[in-house]
Motif scaffolding. Structure first.
Motif, PDB file in Angstrom:
ATOM      1  N   LEU A  95      72.257  29.203  99.576  1.00 49.69           N
ATOM      2  CA  LEU A  95      70.797  29.228  99.580  1.00 49.69           C
ATOM      3  C   LEU A  95      70.225  27.919 100.121  1.00 49.69           C
ATOM      4  O   LEU A  95      70.754  26.832  99.870  1.00 49.69           O
ATOM      5  CB  LEU A  95      70.260  29.452  98.162  1.00 49.69           C
ATOM      6  CG  LEU A  95      70.608  30.770  97.473  1.00 49.69           C
ATOM      7  CD1 LEU A  95      69.926  30.830  96.115  1.00 49.69           C
ATOM      8  CD2 LEU A  95      70.191  31.954  98.331  1.00 49.69           C
ATOM      9  N   ASP A  96      69.138  28.044 100.852  1.00 48.16           N
ATOM     10  CA  ASP A  96      68.313  26.903 101.215  1.00 48.16           C
ATOM     11  C   ASP A  96      67.269  26.782 100.111  1.00 48.16           C
ATOM     12  O   ASP A  96      66.345  27.595 100.035  1.00 48.16           O
ATOM     13  CB  ASP A  96      67.649  27.136 102.572  1.00 48.16           C
ATOM     14  CG  ASP A  96      66.764  25.973 103.014  1.00 48.16           C
ATOM     15  OD1 ASP A  96      66.339  25.175 102.156  1.00 48.16           O
ATOM     16  OD2 ASP A  96      66.477  25.871 104.218  1.00 48.16           O
ATOM     17  N   ASP A 105      64.550  29.470 100.508  1.00 47.39           N
ATOM     18  CA  ASP A 105      65.000  30.766  99.992  1.00 47.39           C
ATOM     19  C   ASP A 105      64.532  31.067  98.570  1.00 47.39           C
ATOM     20  O   ASP A 105      64.664  32.202  98.099  1.00 47.39           O
ATOM     21  CB  ASP A 105      66.531  30.844 100.033  1.00 47.39           C
ATOM     22  CG  ASP A 105      67.066  30.851 101.454  1.00 47.39           C
ATOM     23  OD1 ASP A 105      66.301  31.218 102.369  1.00 47.39           O
ATOM     24  OD2 ASP A 105      68.238  30.475 101.650  1.00 47.39           O
ATOM     25  N   ALA A 120      67.982  34.331  95.615  1.00 46.86           N
ATOM     26  CA  ALA A 120      67.172  34.394  96.834  1.00 46.86           C
ATOM     27  C   ALA A 120      65.896  35.173  96.587  1.00 46.86           C
ATOM     28  O   ALA A 120      65.920  36.288  96.062  1.00 46.86           O
ATOM     29  CB  ALA A 120      67.977  35.031  97.959  1.00 46.86           C
TER      30      ALA A 120
END
Length: 341
Positions: free
Chosen positions: A215-216, A220, A188
């Motif tokens: 996580l995106d 992110d 991140a």
């Protein structure tokens, strides 16, 4: 609808069956036996579709030793045809324009799922049928839970750095994943070098693991686009990205440019194993033909020094193996579906 190679034999069996309808039971039994025999009859020829490594005028010359070897061994004609890309091999099999395909892992998955093809062999490159994507970093203090150690990449004899227990100090590196994937959540806020979205090692497998870590990957992390495995490693070594992903072990491709690559790019995690391609056959071929074909292809690289050279030059392989590890192909298919469309 695909036309079966055995359609003429099946038609003959049907004629025999109809002719025997008014006869005695033993006539019906004879018709059944004829049908069974026809069902295992070999075709006069089969076609193999592949995407060769060589180009242009060398194609016919490159294909001929393999197809001649198979023709002699099987006693039927084996014709080799060149596909424009791996997807075309699957479509050729689906249309029964090819009964054997040498193709990549994604196409193997599509051929088995869509057309009921049988996976019979896996590609061997440098002794392995699969490989991991590696997470490299120039910030081991953040991503390593222990001190990096040096292990030897035997294919080139180069010592490279690993942490998080990926490899044993002073030993030969194995490159076996998944390993240390729990640290993917630590990415991140990082600048991450990623290759094209079609790259299994440079994008797909790492992105899936980052997503599974919560996580995106669009929000992110900061994606640093690079082209090629060597550039993913160089992005880390040069400080353009904190983390980069490439196949195991792509650091060997940049040792001339970066002699101290072991210091500048430390491997800290392995993804699931990414499968090499292989050989699949249509479900219209008789089982005994498939068995003999499989054995011949499995033996090809060891049949002569010329065969080994041809195989490497033709499709970039050192061997085939009948240990197909179908689960790796299935996992690959699951990951591909996440990026479909």
């Amino acid at each position: 609808m695909r036309k079966s190679l055995l359609a003429p034999g099946a038609a003959a069996a049907l004629v025999l069956a109809l002719a025997g309808c008014a006869g005695a039971d033993d006539a019906g039994s004879s018709a059944d036996a004829d049908s069974t025999d026809a069902g295992t009859e070999w075709p006069e020829s089969i076609t193999m579709s592949l995407v060769p490594s060589v180009e242009g005028e060398n194609l016919a010359e490159a294909l001929d030793p393999l197809t001649s070897y198979l023709s002699d061994g099987l006693g039927i004609e084996v014709e080799g045809v060149v596909a424009n890309d791996y997807t075309a091999t699957v479509e050729a099999l689906g249309a029964d324009q090819a009964q054997v395909i040498i193709t990549d892992a994604g196409s193997l998955y599509q051929a088995t799922e869509r057309y009921g093809a049988e996976l019979v062999l896996r590609d061997v490159r440098f002794g392995a049928t699969s490989y991991a994507s590696v997470a490299y970093t120039n910030n081991p203090d953040k991503y390593c839970e222990d001190e990096p150690v040096l292990a030897t990449y035997e294919a080139s004899g180069i010592e490279l750095s690993y942490c998080n227990g990926l490899e044993e100090a002073g030993a030969a590196a194995t490159g076996q994943g998944p390993a240390a994937t729990d640290v993917f959540g630590d990415l991140a806020g990082a600048d991450v070098a990623l290759q094209a979205a079609t790259s299994p090692a440079g994008y797909q497998y790492p992105v899936v693991l980052m997503r599974e870590a919560g996580l995106d990957t669009d929000a992110d992390i900061t994606q640093i686009p690079v082209e090629g495995n060597n550039n993913a490693v160089l992005a880390v070594a040069n400080g353009d990205a904190e983390v980069g992903f490439a196949y195991w072990d792509a650091r060997t491709t940049v040792t001339e440019e970066v002699p101290d690559i072991a210091d500048k790019a430390v491997a800290f995690a392995y993804t699931d194993m990414i499968p090499n391609g292989g050989v699949a056959v249509t479900d219209t071929l008789p089982d005994d033909l498939v068995a003999e074909l499989t054995q011949l292809m499995d033996d090809y690289a060891d049949s002569s020094d010329e065969a080994a050279d041809v195989m490497f030059e033709l499709v970039g392989l050192s061997d085939w193996t009948a240990e197909t590890a179908d689960d790796e192909i299935a996992r690959y298919g699951e990951i591909l579906e996440q990026f479909a469309g």
